[in-house]
Design an enzyme around this catalytic site. Structure first.
Site, PDB file in Angstrom:
ATOM      1  N   TYR A 291      37.573  30.829  44.656  1.00  0.00           N
ATOM      2  CA  TYR A 291      37.742  32.254  44.968  1.00  0.00           C
ATOM      3  C   TYR A 291      36.896  33.082  43.998  1.00  0.00           C
ATOM      4  CZ  TYR A 291      40.136  36.581  46.317  1.00  0.00           C
ATOM      5  OH  TYR A 291      40.441  37.840  46.793  1.00  0.00           O
ATOM      6  N   TYR A 342      34.459  39.020  52.498  1.00  0.00           N
ATOM      7  CA  TYR A 342      35.679  39.161  51.709  1.00  0.00           C
ATOM      8  C   TYR A 342      36.866  39.092  52.657  1.00  0.00           C
ATOM      9  CZ  TYR A 342      38.989  41.209  48.326  1.00  0.00           C
ATOM     10  OH  TYR A 342      40.047  41.446  47.483  1.00  0.00           O
TER      11      TYR A 342
END
Lengths: 389, 100
Positions: A291, A342
């Site tokens: 991430y 995103y």
């Protein structure tokens, strides 16, 4: 593989567009698009999904999704608490728990974001946790807050802008092969990385993730049910979520984390649990989806999850170790939050499944184990180990 | 509400902090995302630590210091700044004998 291993049988995503694209669908609409795509990929009727999980204060409530998709019976719904992407793998963890316990049969873990509709992240919000202690000093947004942790990492270990640039360039380069990536057709070299404008020193624009309209979904079912489906099932060998002692929401405002682990993402305990549950070690991992809210933070996560030594992520990234196809452990083969989209890191889970199916646009040859990590910074954070289909 | 995470006590008392604040980390913010900050951008925000007071930390700003002079470990002095008559905040400036 054990007969109670939960399996990911379907992946889906909407189109990704920039957050301020005026033509985008609603968050609920994007969520439905991703879930329908995942059901089609799994070869199940979307109305047979009977569980829904999410994270990150997702506003798209399961009963609304049930109504929109005609789900016949909702047997479980749960959202992992966490203010950001920390729960991306945790939503999959919840889905895995639900199918293991028999509470539900086909659980979809989903996340939908449309900041143009729902409000942009990182703005002044007097109701935000820790607001009274940080807002008067001009700290509001994630890059400003997490820059403080990364500056400390630079101080303690000598991490440099060029090393963070190596991480950003690897993600951007991988995105050039991914038709869904927002940053496709926009390759980046070190000069253009270093020339990008400063946001919150040491973070430049290209250290920061994108802001995207889009949704992702993955469908989890039992090993037994997966055998009866036509698609390619990927085993979840380990899934964890949690928050280490003293960490809590520290990096997003209190900064009261233990000093000895301040320049980390506080996931050392979680990492130990993750590998321990699967009887694996970091050296077994072939490819990783980390991430990436910000370059330096993702690099600290690589250290916590053992891909390189403590403090060593800078030289590791600069050595080419994370770059596909020749690096020893390619990272973010879809482009990550920095260069694909995103989708709050659920896109990293989707890419992990592609790697284990052998269908990534940056496919790692013979990859048998994929690490996926959730957002570092917010707590709880989370992680998965996926196995080859 | 408990204020001690070790013993869950809710008993609190004022303790005078040690006079040793220093910069633990800092950032220089180049993009104002609130109109009130437009005129002061770029500005810094720092984590200030009091090592001899159980490493208590505050978020604050360092005043009277050029961005290039900010450094982790810089020793500081406390300044109470009146933003408005009813709104006073603790800020810090490099102490006179600051090492940089």
């Amino acid at each position: 593989m054990k007969a109670d291993t939960p399996m990911i049988v379907g992946i889906g995503q909407s189109e990704y567009t920039k957050w301020n694209d005026p033509a985008h669908d609603s968050e609920l609409g994007l969520a439905c698009t991703a879930i329908m795509a995942a059901a089609a990929d799994a070869g199940i009727d979307v109305t047979h999904i009977d569980g829904i999980t999410s994270f990150g204060e997702d506003a798209n409530e399961p009963p609304l999704i049930q109504a929109a998709l005609g789900i016949e019976e909702l047997r479980m719904s749960a959202m992992l608490w966490s203010g950001g992407g920390g729960g991306s793998c945790g939503a999959v963890d919840l889905a895995a728990m639900a199918v293991k316990s028999g509470q539900a049969h086909y659980v979809v873990a989903m996340r939908s974001l449309a900041q143009g509709h729902a409000g942009r992240f990182g703005q002044y919000d007097p109701n935000w946790r820790h607001a009274s202690f940080i807002h008067p000093f001009g700290l509001f947004a994630a890059p400003q807050l997490l820059a403080l942790a990364v500056r400390r990492h630079m101080h303690e270990y000598g991490t440099t802008a060029e090393q963070m640039g190596a991480f950003a360039i690897a993600c951007r380069t991988h995105a050039q092969r991914n038709p869904a990536a927002i940053m496709r057709s926009r390759p980046m070299d070190m000069a253009s990385y270093l020339a990008s404008r400063m946001i919150a020193d040491p973070f430049r624009l290209f250290d920061c993730c994108l802001e995207t309209n889009g949704a992702c979904a993955v469908i989890v079912t039992s090993w037994e049910r997966a055998r009866d489906l036509p698609g390619v099932a990927v085993p979840i060998l380990s899934s964890v979520h949690g928050s280490s002692d003293g960490w809590s929401s520290g990096p997003l405002g209190s900064f009261n984390m233990p000093l000895e682990s301040f320049a980390s993402v506080g996931a050392a305990q979680l990492s130990e649990a993750l590998y321990g549950k699967a009887g694996l070690s970091p050296s077994d991992i072939d490819v990783a989806q980390i991430y990436d809210n910000f370059t330096g933070v993702a690099m600290m996560a690589m250290e916590d999850f053992g891909l390189c030594e403590r403090g060593g992520s800078g030289p590791f990234c600069a050595s080419g170790a994370i770059a596909w196809p020749n690096g020893e452990i390619p990272v973010n083969t879809h482009g990550g939050n920095l260069s694909e989209a995103y989708a709050h890191g659920l896109n990293h889970v989707v890419e992990g499944v592609r790697q284990m199916r052998g269908t990534s646009t940056c496919q790692v040859e013979n990859a048998a184990l994929c690490l996926v990590t959730g957002g570092p910074g917010p707590a709880p954070t989370s992680a998965l180990i996926l196995g080859r289909a | 509400m408990p204020v001690c995470a070790r013993c869950q006590s809710d008993s609190i008392a004022w303790v005078e902090a040690s006079d040793d604040p220093e910069i633990y980390s800092y950032t220089i913010i180049h993009q104002a995302n609130h109109e009130a900050l437009a005129d002061v951008t770029p500005y810094n925000a720092a984590i200030v630590i009091f090592p001899a007071t159980q490493s208590v930390r505050l978020v604050s700003n360092i005043i009277d210091c050029a961005p290039d002079d900010l450094a982790i470990g810089m020793q500081l002095s406390l300044v109470w700044e009146e933003v408005r008559p009813d709104f006073i905040v603790p800020r810090f400036r490099p102490s006179r004998d600051a090492r940089t």
